[in-house]
Design a protein around this motif. Structure first.
Motif, PDB file in Angstrom:
ATOM      1  N   LEU A  99      47.810  28.102  64.292  1.00 28.21           N
ATOM      2  CA  LEU A  99      46.528  27.495  63.940  1.00 28.21           C
ATOM      3  C   LEU A  99      46.717  26.203  63.144  1.00 28.21           C
ATOM      4  O   LEU A  99      45.954  25.247  63.302  1.00 28.21           O
ATOM      5  N   THR A 104      48.196  22.067  68.647  1.00 29.01           N
ATOM      6  CA  THR A 104      47.752  23.254  69.382  1.00 29.01           C
ATOM      7  C   THR A 104      46.463  22.953  70.136  1.00 29.01           C
ATOM      8  O   THR A 104      45.458  22.589  69.523  1.00 29.01           O
ATOM      9  N   PHE A 109      44.413  27.639  70.449  1.00 26.37           N
ATOM     10  CA  PHE A 109      43.898  27.776  69.082  1.00 26.37           C
ATOM     11  C   PHE A 109      42.915  28.941  69.006  1.00 26.37           C
ATOM     12  O   PHE A 109      42.986  29.767  68.095  1.00 26.37           O
TER      13      PHE A 109
END
Length: 293
Positions: A99, A104, A109
């Motif tokens: 996260l 990402t 995510f």
């Protein structure tokens, strides 16, 4: 499990902030012990060879055992203190790291947020769920069993938008759940919360257990507004567990001052919040990153 608190003994990951002069580390091997109190049901079993089902009617009490060298100390966790738990599971650390990464992509995510929520709710529910005890017939013989009692569903209250991602897998780990949505936005200038959607029931059943799911506990305005709504409906602090991906001192301080007895489960505690109300280092805007908007 590791635990942290405000104005009481803390057990935090290395580098996490302390919030009071009473901070002192606990042994990382400290374990939680639970006592299950059950009452026998008056209903009879369908088989004379099986024991009747019994239902847990009282919330389990928690004790923490602290081991240090040759000494062992057992003390009751006070019901009038807000407790913060940071489970040290490597999978929780992994998903928090995913996260945090600004590279990402949104689908990954959102999946990472859902997986983190699943793990945190698993940890938070281990001593909290009503159970049904008895015996059943297995293919090979009679077996003692313990089921989650489906007659007492756990309420899950995700705070929109990002709370939807963190609570996505709640129904996969909790056999009986009801989901009530809360939409709370934050003014970017004043940082004050505004409620735009309230799907809470007119009345929660007596003794309800409520997970409030808010990924980012930053300034504390949003989570405090949500808990105040529950409080107005007669939900006690010890009936609530807050699930978050990342928490920061300002929010934890407000929760400690206003909701004694509350339990917070978070993936990590970050040290500070900037003047725009974002957790540093945090993971950015959880809602925008979850849904790509």
């Amino acid at each position: 499990m590791a635990s942290c608190g405000i104005h009481f003994t803390l057990r935090c990951p290395s580098g996490a902030p302390c919030f009071a002069s009473t901070c002192r580390p606990q042994n990382p091997r400290a374990s939680l012990h639970y006592i299950n109190l059950t009452l026998s049901s008056s209903s009879s079993s369908s088989s004379s060879n099986l024991k009747p089902i019994s239902y847990s009617s009282a919330r389990r009490r928690s004790f923490v055992t602290v081991r240090a060298d040759m000494a062992t100390e057992e003390k009751s966790i006070s019901q009038d203190r807000m407790l913060v738990f940071v489970p040290p599971h490597p999978l929780i650390k992994h998903w928090v790291s995913v996260l945090r990464n600004e590279q990402t992509p949104s689908p990954i995510f959102r999946n990472a947020m859902a997986e983190l929520g699943r793990l945190l709710m698993y940890e938070a529910s281990r001593d909290w769920l009503p159970t049904v005890n008895g015996e059943i017939q297995s293919p090979m013989g009679v077996a003692s069993v313990e089921f989650i009692d489906p007659r007492e569903p756990v309420a899950v209250v995700p705070i929109l938008r990002a709370g939807l991602a963190l609570a996505e897998h709640a129904s996969s780990i909790l056999p009986a759940t009801k989901t009530y949505h809360l939409g709370i936005s934050r003014d970017e200038e004043t940082l004050q919360p505004s409620i735009y959607l309230n799907k809470l029931p007119d009345k929660f059943p007596e003794g309800s257990r409520v997970f409030v799911v808010d990924p980012m506990l930053a300034t504390g305005g949003t989570i405090v507004a949500a808990l105040n709504l529950l409080k107005e409906q007669g939900i006690d602090n010890n009936q609530i567990k807050v699930i978050s991906a990342v928490a920061a001192p300002p929010a934890l301080q407000k929760l400690s001052e206003n909701f004694p007895g509350l339990h917070v489960y978070t993936g990590i505690i970050d040290p500070t919040v900037n003047d725009k109300g974002f957790i540093i280092p945090g993971l950015g805007d959880a809602g925008d990153r979850s849904f790509g908007t």
